[in-house]
Scaffold this active site. Structure first.
Site, mmCIF file in Angstrom:
data_model
loop_
_atom_site.group_PDB
_atom_site.id
_atom_site.type_symbol
_atom_site.label_atom_id
_atom_site.label_comp_id
_atom_site.label_asym_id
_atom_site.label_seq_id
_atom_site.Cartn_x
_atom_site.Cartn_y
_atom_site.Cartn_z
ATOM 1 N N GLU A 130 -39.306 8.051 28.341
ATOM 2 C CA GLU A 130 -38.976 7.340 28.986
ATOM 3 C C GLU A 130 -37.356 7.498 29.135
ATOM 4 O OE1 GLU A 130 -40.126 3.936 29.686
ATOM 5 O OE2 GLU A 130 -42.368 4.415 30.312
ATOM 6 N N ARG A 182 -36.450 4.201 26.369
ATOM 7 C CA ARG A 182 -35.254 5.007 27.553
ATOM 8 C C ARG A 182 -33.732 4.997 26.975
ATOM 9 N NH1 ARG A 182 -38.029 -0.087 29.188
ATOM 10 N NH2 ARG A 182 -39.827 0.377 30.099
ATOM 11 N N THR A 226 -38.151 -2.023 24.275
ATOM 12 C CA THR A 226 -38.160 -0.211 25.024
ATOM 13 C C THR A 226 -37.100 0.150 25.988
ATOM 14 O OG1 THR A 226 -38.976 -1.319 26.850
ATOM 15 C CG2 THR A 226 -40.591 -0.846 25.098
ATOM 16 N N THR A 300 -37.923 -12.280 29.973
ATOM 17 C CA THR A 300 -37.726 -10.715 28.859
ATOM 18 C C THR A 300 -36.595 -9.855 29.982
ATOM 19 O OG1 THR A 300 -39.856 -10.021 29.170
ATOM 20 C CG2 THR A 300 -39.165 -11.216 27.478
ATOM 21 N N ASP A 365 -45.237 -10.420 38.605
ATOM 22 C CA ASP A 365 -44.947 -9.421 38.058
ATOM 23 C C ASP A 365 -43.955 -8.705 38.464
ATOM 24 O OD1 ASP A 365 -44.001 -7.756 35.739
ATOM 25 O OD2 ASP A 365 -45.953 -6.905 35.865
ATOM 26 N N LYS A 392 -39.097 -4.833 41.256
ATOM 27 C CA LYS A 392 -40.441 -4.430 41.532
ATOM 28 C C LYS A 392 -40.540 -5.094 43.148
ATOM 29 C CE LYS A 392 -42.121 -4.191 36.926
ATOM 30 N NZ LYS A 392 -43.792 -4.974 36.348
ATOM 31 N N TRP A 452 -39.469 0.703 36.315
ATOM 32 C CA TRP A 452 -37.353 1.401 35.441
ATOM 33 C C TRP A 452 -37.047 2.111 35.377
ATOM 34 C CZ3 TRP A 452 -38.036 5.785 32.870
ATOM 35 C CH2 TRP A 452 -39.101 5.884 32.131
ATOM 36 N N HIS A 668 -56.547 2.183 28.062
ATOM 37 C CA HIS A 668 -57.489 2.804 27.976
ATOM 38 C C HIS A 668 -57.948 2.981 29.392
ATOM 39 C CE1 HIS A 668 -57.763 4.191 23.754
ATOM 40 N NE2 HIS A 668 -58.158 2.526 23.305
ATOM 41 N N MET A 707 -54.081 2.374 16.566
ATOM 42 C CA MET A 707 -54.895 1.915 17.555
ATOM 43 C C MET A 707 -55.281 0.328 16.574
ATOM 44 S SD MET A 707 -57.431 0.876 19.538
ATOM 45 C CE MET A 707 -59.132 -0.022 19.181
#
Length: 743
Positions: A130, A182, A226, A300, A365, A392, A452, A668, A707
């Site tokens: 990203e 990013r 991120t 955040t 969200d 969003k 984003w 997943h 994992m």
């Protein structure tokens, strides 16, 4: 203040001026990105060598490997970012205004068809990419998954050095949406990167050696980084992610020379019994009720920022609530400041100057961490300094950046939670937005109408270009929710996902590249995409627009009318923002590509529509380029028959679905349908992998590959019913393949 190309330019559409200062039912899919924890897999990332990269050699500092050597670099400072030399890309959005427009015009409408690949570089990861690359003094700086930074020769793609901050792979438990980064920031003789495990690190630009490292994390919550840092007035500014897992948001400024914390501004109030850090937070607390601080509250600041060096205001976007459901977070109501807001700060001190809340009492969200862009627009005959923002929630906002005054907001996609914004800048909610008494299908989904992926503005068309996603989501509150540290704390009812992501779903999704007139708040043109999470955009020259696509293409459009002029394969999905620059008199256009991130992980059937898999790489094109695009990874092929048997009743299978979607599906996929990223589609597990299933989930067998272990959250019986549900979905997928083949 600005270069010639950044001065006000009259637009026939909007009299806009570009100034140099000027972050799922098939759709519900989105929930997955927020409701699940634990990610990664039964396999690790690829480790093939990069095109143009020399063999790694041991460097003098931890984390750094070197390739070709470079000469000394010139300091990047305030003036260099504000002036934004056309041949470079020294800040995340090119300059502080974040418009992502370059006046470079060697590549034009007339010759864009002559573009050919100049070089590519293998990022040696199959996870989502990203990052926006930065280019200064002939060197490209680009971040990869796990916060690894590469310095490349911008003309050839040869490796100069690589810095690996060695993020512990067990940290995967503390992130929501992939191991992405990013981008980096440049200042002085350093490059700065925020790491997934919450450090901000200063690295020497010439050598790749670590100069300083500072932890940004406060104890008690699952924080990560991120987003790309920005450097403003000598302060490295960064926010953290983590609200989906439960966190209290803040944004921090660090001294660029030493890494010392200069200031920290919290975005939501903490425990009133401990006092408030500022008058602003004391006032904000009046808009909250209950004991919100126990789950952090959220807010955040994980991505969008911009800066006006004349006004000396730093603009930061804040995120969703923690938990998402407002009736659980703040039971007696209130706007819950400063969730889902734009906040304007003094960069020297972090002092709050003004705020505008795009989604009061946020419950879906609907973050406002998306791209923030500054421009001067002529509105009703008056030239105004504005801030442009498409969060969003599905609306495009124009806000006065001097005062925070609301100017206008219009929908860019189908919206069902609100009808419009009133004259005071407040949304008028629909009855459908309230899901206290039962689940509701609401648009947009938690993926957002825009996320984003960066926008761009072309001063000669007066238009903003952005990727848009049209998806909905089934929202329902979990009445039994209680905060649990270290796991997802959305407050959403996961039983709604029993048939999540199934082929016979009646829900649909769509995506498109949108050209938007911000003055008249209207669509000018759109180009339909195959599926969601397409790339950010870049505007250049007189009339060009570039964008990557989820289905593995990099495309040039005529900015004025959207006509496609050229495309190149990239071998994987392209989500990041492209850049353009000049080396040795030649213009390059470059993008970092790699399928993954939240949609690639949890998009299910919608993500599979992209038809690509992971495979991170940087690609750069120039006129007459002759290099060959590296091929992408082949599709997985038909779902095989289940490779094991686990006894379970129908009731246990239903419970297994809920536990799976709560703990596993963010990585997943819904319905155990992987979206093509590096994280395995569990329907394809073989007999050996199934025999090691419990050891993997509870014992951390593959923790070094990302994992994590879940023995603190799951029991052996939980693991058994999860595995049984996975095998059921494998059988269902295999049967569907056979049925389709028989047709």
């Amino acid at each position: 203040m600005s270069s010639e190309s950044d001065r006000p330019i009259s637009s026939p559409r909007s009299a806009l001026s570009a100034i140099g200062l000027v972050a799922c039912p098939l759709l519900v899919i989105a929930a997955i990105a927020l409701s699940l924890a634990g990610c990664s897999a039964f396999s690790s990332s690829s480790s093939s060598s990069g095109d143009g990269a020399s063999d790694a050699q041991s460097a003098a500092a931890a984390g750094a490997t070197t390739g070709t050597s470079r000469t000394a670099v010139r300091a990047v400072d305030r003036a260099r970012i504000v002036a934004a030399a056309p041949g470079e890309w020294t800040s995340h959005g090119r300059n502080y205004a974040e418009q992502r427009y370059s006046p470079l015009d060697q590549i034009t409408e007339a010759n864009v068809t002559d573009l050919g690949l100049a070089w590519s570089f293998d990022l040696q990861s199959d996870h989502g990419v990203e990052a926006t690359p930065l280019v200064a003094d002939g060197v490209m700086y680009v971040s990869a998954p796990w916060s690894i930074v590469h310095a490349l020769d911008a003309a050839t793609g040869a490796k100069v050095w690589t810095f690996d901050p060695e993020v512990p792979r067990s940290y995967a438990r503390k992130v929501c949406c992939g191991f992405v980064n990013r981008g980096v920031a440049l200042w002085g003789d350093k490059v700065f990167v925020g790491t997934l495990d919450g450090r901000i690190i200063g690295v020497d630009r010439a050598t790749g050696k670590q100069v300083w490292s500072t932890s940004t994390i406060e104890p008690g919550f699952s924080y990560s980084i991120t987003g790309a840092p920005r450097v403003v007035e000598g302060k490295v500014v960064i926010g953290n992610a983590g609200a989906d897992l439960g966190a209290r948001g803040y944004v921090s400024g660090y001294d660029a020379e030493t890494g010392a914390l200069a200031w920290r501004t919290y975005t939501v109030p903490g425990d009133p019994a401990k006092g408030f850090e500022s008058k602003a937070l004391e006032e904000a607390a009046k808009t909250w009720t209950g004991e919100w601080w126990k789950a952090g509250g959220g807010g955040t600041a994980w991505d969008g920022m911009a800066y006006d060096p004349d006004l000396k205001l730093l603009y930061v976007g804040t995120g969703n609530g923690s938990p998402h459901v407002r009736w659980l977070r703040s039971p007696d109501g209130g706007d819950n400041l400063y969730l889902s807001s734009i906040i304007a700060l003094r960069p020297e001190t972090g002092e709050l100057v003004w705020h505008y809340q795009t989604t009061p009492a946020e419950s879906w969200d609907y973050t406002s961490t998306q791209h923030i862009m500054l421009a001067d627009l002529e509105i009703e005959g008056k030239l105004r300094k504005v801030l442009l923002h498409a969060p969003k929630n599905g609306f495009f906002f124009v806000i006065d950046r001097e005062t925070g005054q609301f100017i206008s907001a219009k929908p860019i996609a189908p919206v069902t939670w609100a009808t419009h914004y009133d004259a005071n800048g407040r949304p008028v909610e629909t009855p459908n937005a309230d899901f206290r008494d039962g689940s509701r299908f609401i648009k947009p989904s938690p993926y957002g109408a825009h996320t984003w992926t960066p926008m761009s503005l072309h001063p000669k068309t007066g238009l903003v270009y952005l990727p848009v996603t049209d998806m909905g989501y089934i929202y329902g509150g979990d009445k039994d929710w209680k905060f649990k540290q270290g796991m997802f704390n959305t407050g959403l009812d996961m039983s709604a996902f029993e048939t999540f992501g199934e082929n016979d779903s009646t829900e649909t999704w769509g995506a498109y590249l949108l050209a938007w007139d911000p003055v008249n708040q209207r669509e000018v043109w759109r180009h339909t995409h195959r599926t969601g999470f397409n790339g950010g955009t870049l505007s250049t020259g007189d009339n060009l627009l570039f964008e990557g696509s989820a289905d593995g293409r990099f495309v040039a459009y005529r900015a004025s009318d959207g006509k496609q002029l050229w495309e190149s394969p990239v071998g994987t999905g392209a989500m990041a923002g492209p850049v353009t620059y000049v080396v040795n008199g030649e213009q390059y256009v470059a993008v970092a590509a790699g399928w993954g991130g939240s949609f690639g992980l949890s998009g299910g059937e919608a993500a599979l529509l992209a038809g690509v898999r992971g495979g991170g790489r940087v690609l750069a094109w120039k006129l007459g380029g002759k290099a060959v695009v590296p091929p992408g990874k082949a599709p997985l092929g038909p779902v095989p028959p289940p490779a094991a048997k686990v006894a379970a009743t129908e009731q246990e299978l239903r419970r297994g679905s809920v536990v799976y979607h709560t703990q596993c599906s963010a990585c997943h996929g819904p319905g155990v349908i992987g979206g093509g990223s590096a994280v395995p589609d569990l329907r394809y597990l073989d007999a050996t992998q199934h025999s090691l299933f419990e050891q993997t989930v509870l014992g951390g067998l593959h923790e070094p590959a990302g994992m994590p272990r879940f023995d603190d959250l799951l029991t052996k019986d939980d693991v058994r019913i999860i595995q049984a549900y996975i095998l059921k979905q494998a059988a269902k997928g295999h049967a569907a393949e056979l049925e389709q083949k028989a047709r």
